[in-house]
Design a protein around this motif. Structure first.
Motif, PDB file in Angstrom:
ATOM      1  N   ILE A 120       0.861  -1.176   0.000  1.00 17.40           N
ATOM      2  CA  ILE A 120       0.000   0.000   0.000  1.00 17.40           C
ATOM      3  C   ILE A 120       0.900   1.229   0.000  1.00 17.40           C
ATOM      4  CG2 ILE A 120      -1.765   1.286   1.278  1.00 17.40           C
ATOM      5  CD1 ILE A 120      -2.709  -1.448   0.202  1.00 17.40           C
ATOM      6  N   GLY A 121       0.688   2.132  -0.936  1.00 21.15           N
ATOM      7  CA  GLY A 121       1.442   3.379  -0.998  1.00 21.15           C
ATOM      8  C   GLY A 121       0.511   4.553  -0.803  1.00 21.15           C
ATOM      9  N   THR A 122       0.817   5.411   0.170  1.00 18.63           N
ATOM     10  CA  THR A 122      -0.078   6.526   0.473  1.00 18.63           C
ATOM     11  C   THR A 122       0.663   7.661   1.169  1.00 18.63           C
ATOM     12  OG1 THR A 122      -2.160   7.133   1.574  1.00 18.63           O
ATOM     13  CG2 THR A 122      -0.759   5.539   2.697  1.00 18.63           C
ATOM     14  N   PRO A 123       0.231   8.896   0.905  1.00 16.14           N
ATOM     15  CA  PRO A 123       0.756   9.995   1.709  1.00 16.14           C
ATOM     16  C   PRO A 123       0.035  10.042   3.054  1.00 16.14           C
ATOM     17  CG  PRO A 123      -0.764  10.833   0.049  1.00 16.14           C
ATOM     18  CD  PRO A 123      -0.627   9.360  -0.185  1.00 16.14           C
ATOM     19  N   LEU A 124       0.644  10.738   3.989  1.00 16.49           N
ATOM     20  CA  LEU A 124      -0.010  11.005   5.269  1.00 16.49           C
ATOM     21  C   LEU A 124      -0.620  12.398   5.215  1.00 16.49           C
ATOM     22  CD1 LEU A 124       2.620   9.697   7.845  1.00 16.49           C
ATOM     23  CD2 LEU A 124       0.601   8.512   6.946  1.00 16.49           C
ATOM     24  N   TRP A 125      -1.840  12.495   5.687  1.00 18.28           N
ATOM     25  CA  TRP A 125      -2.504  13.781   5.846  1.00 18.28           C
ATOM     26  C   TRP A 125      -2.747  13.968   7.328  1.00 18.28           C
ATOM     27  CZ3 TRP A 125      -6.972  13.368   1.724  1.00 18.28           C
ATOM     28  CH2 TRP A 125      -6.424  13.438   0.441  1.00 18.28           C
ATOM     29  N   TRP A 126      -2.085  14.940   7.928  1.00 19.23           N
ATOM     30  CA  TRP A 126      -2.203  15.192   9.368  1.00 19.23           C
ATOM     31  C   TRP A 126      -2.019  13.900  10.150  1.00 19.23           C
ATOM     32  CZ3 TRP A 126      -1.324  19.873  10.534  1.00 19.23           C
ATOM     33  CH2 TRP A 126      -1.713  20.890   9.683  1.00 19.23           C
ATOM     34  N   SER A 127      -0.956  13.179   9.825  1.00 20.49           N
ATOM     35  CA  SER A 127      -0.544  11.946  10.512  1.00 20.49           C
ATOM     36  C   SER A 127      -1.453  10.753  10.239  1.00 20.49           C
ATOM     37  CB  SER A 127      -0.442  12.156  12.032  1.00 20.49           C
ATOM     38  OG  SER A 127       0.484  13.169  12.326  1.00 20.49           O
ATOM     39  N   ASN A 128      -2.347  10.853   9.278  1.00 20.86           N
ATOM     40  CA  ASN A 128      -3.266   9.763   8.943  1.00 20.86           C
ATOM     41  C   ASN A 128      -3.150   9.417   7.469  1.00 20.86           C
ATOM     42  OD1 ASN A 128      -5.322   9.405  11.380  1.00 20.86           O
ATOM     43  ND2 ASN A 128      -4.753  11.554  11.227  1.00 20.86           N
ATOM     44  N   MET A 129      -3.472   8.181   7.143  1.00 16.89           N
ATOM     45  CA  MET A 129      -3.489   7.736   5.758  1.00 16.89           C
ATOM     46  C   MET A 129      -4.461   8.609   4.965  1.00 16.89           C
ATOM     47  SD  MET A 129      -4.500   3.943   4.390  1.00 16.89           S
ATOM     48  CE  MET A 129      -3.162   3.195   5.308  1.00 16.89           C
ATOM     49  N   ALA A 130      -4.077   8.999   3.751  1.00 13.65           N
ATOM     50  CA  ALA A 130      -4.934   9.823   2.901  1.00 13.65           C
ATOM     51  C   ALA A 130      -6.298   9.167   2.725  1.00 13.65           C
ATOM     52  CB  ALA A 130      -4.260  10.037   1.544  1.00 13.65           C
ATOM     53  N   ALA A 131      -7.328   9.992   2.730  1.00  9.53           N
ATOM     54  CA  ALA A 131      -8.703   9.500   2.695  1.00  9.53           C
ATOM     55  C   ALA A 131      -9.014   8.594   1.493  1.00  9.53           C
ATOM     56  CB  ALA A 131      -9.669  10.677   2.759  1.00  9.53           C
ATOM     57  N   PRO A 132      -8.563   8.905   0.267  1.00  5.09           N
ATOM     58  CA  PRO A 132      -8.875   7.994  -0.843  1.00  5.09           C
ATOM     59  C   PRO A 132      -8.326   6.575  -0.625  1.00  5.09           C
ATOM     60  CG  PRO A 132      -8.221  10.122  -1.698  1.00  5.09           C
ATOM     61  CD  PRO A 132      -7.919  10.146  -0.229  1.00  5.09           C
ATOM     62  N   MET A 133      -7.143   6.457  -0.020  1.00  6.27           N
ATOM     63  CA  MET A 133      -6.609   5.122   0.247  1.00  6.27           C
ATOM     64  C   MET A 133      -7.405   4.443   1.353  1.00  6.27           C
ATOM     65  SD  MET A 133      -4.739   2.641  -0.563  1.00  6.27           S
ATOM     66  CE  MET A 133      -3.594   3.307  -1.740  1.00  6.27           C
ATOM     67  N   GLN A 134      -7.859   5.212   2.336  1.00  4.32           N
ATOM     68  CA  GLN A 134      -8.697   4.623   3.378  1.00  4.32           C
ATOM     69  C   GLN A 134      -9.981   4.058   2.773  1.00  4.32           C
ATOM     70  OE1 GLN A 134      -9.134   6.338   7.279  1.00  4.32           O
ATOM     71  NE2 GLN A 134      -7.507   7.831   6.869  1.00  4.32           N
ATOM     72  N   THR A 135     -10.522   4.743   1.761  1.00  4.31           N
ATOM     73  CA  THR A 135     -11.715   4.233   1.072  1.00  4.31           C
ATOM     74  C   THR A 135     -11.417   2.885   0.416  1.00  4.31           C
ATOM     75  OG1 THR A 135     -12.537   6.467   0.650  1.00  4.31           O
ATOM     76  CG2 THR A 135     -13.401   4.704  -0.754  1.00  4.31           C
ATOM     77  N   PHE A 136     -10.296   2.822  -0.299  1.00  5.27           N
ATOM     78  CA  PHE A 136      -9.923   1.557  -0.950  1.00  5.27           C
ATOM     79  C   PHE A 136      -9.815   0.432   0.072  1.00  5.27           C
ATOM     80  CE2 PHE A 136      -6.636  -1.510  -2.024  1.00  5.27           C
ATOM     81  CZ  PHE A 136      -7.144  -2.032  -3.210  1.00  5.27           C
ATOM     82  N   LEU A 137      -9.152   0.685   1.191  1.00  2.00           N
ATOM     83  CA  LEU A 137      -8.973  -0.360   2.196  1.00  2.00           C
ATOM     84  C   LEU A 137     -10.288  -0.717   2.878  1.00  2.00           C
ATOM     85  CD1 LEU A 137      -5.570   0.766   3.732  1.00  2.00           C
ATOM     86  CD2 LEU A 137      -6.006  -1.154   2.173  1.00  2.00           C
ATOM     87  N   PHE A 138     -11.158   0.253   3.087  1.00  2.00           N
ATOM     88  CA  PHE A 138     -12.460  -0.029   3.683  1.00  2.00           C
ATOM     89  C   PHE A 138     -13.228  -1.034   2.828  1.00  2.00           C
ATOM     90  CE2 PHE A 138     -17.028   0.816   4.089  1.00  2.00           C
ATOM     91  CZ  PHE A 138     -17.205   0.661   5.455  1.00  2.00           C
ATOM     92  N   HIS A 139     -13.187  -0.839   1.520  1.00  2.00           N
ATOM     93  CA  HIS A 139     -13.945  -1.700   0.615  1.00  2.00           C
ATOM     94  C   HIS A 139     -13.237  -3.007   0.256  1.00  2.00           C
ATOM     95  CE1 HIS A 139     -17.174   1.147   0.095  1.00  2.00           C
ATOM     96  NE2 HIS A 139     -16.286   2.098  -0.168  1.00  2.00           N
TER      97      HIS A 139
END
Length: 146
Positions: free
Chosen positions: A104-123
């Motif tokens: 999984i490759g993602t930037p951090l936004w305010w110390s959290n995984m970027a929201a679009p990647m969180q969507t992918f992982l949620f689904h």
């Protein structure tokens, strides 16, 4: 002799499976840093690569000190089990059974995984169960939290 033959066949089957094992790199990149890392991995390995794209195009997540990105992360944090709290992404069709390792490759936004990647992982998180997981992150200023 029969046990030796069975053990040898099992060993060959396991070795064959390891040779055929594949790696998938799934990434989201807003500024291009994660994309550079994904391209480097692809150029140096036989890794398959998929890019995650937000469904809503042209959003500037960096505007106003990443306020939009921060708001999206806050929505997810407040209702992590609610699919409606995740921003929509373009459809991704992956046959996870073909892969034994997923990066999984993602930037951090305010110390959290970027929201679009969180969507992918949620689904897709359940489909990735039992796989080896790797992580590539980038951050301009924050560390990993949570």
């Amino acid at each position: 002799m029969k046990k030796l033959l069975i053990a040898t066949l099992l060993g060959l089957t396991a070795a064959s499976a390891q040779v055929q094992a594949k790696t998938l790199l799934v990434y989201y990149s807003f500024t291009g840093n994660i994309e550079k890392a994904a391209v480097a991995v692809k150029d140096q390995t036989s890794t398959d690569v998929i890019q995650i794209q937000p469904a809503q195009k042209g959003l500037n997540y960096a505007a106003n000190n990443y306020s939009l990105g921060s708001d999206l992360v806050d929505q997810i944090r407040s209702k992590p089990n609610d699919a409606s709290s995740y921003p929509a992404i373009d459809p991704v069709d992956v046959d996870f059974s073909k892969y034994d390792t997923i990066i999984i490759g993602t930037p951090l936004w305010w110390s959290n995984m970027a929201a679009p990647m969180q969507t992918f992982l949620f689904h897709n998180g359940k489909a990735m169960a039992g796989k080896k997981i790797g992580l590539i992150v980038s951050s301009a200023s924050s560390g990993i939290s949570g």
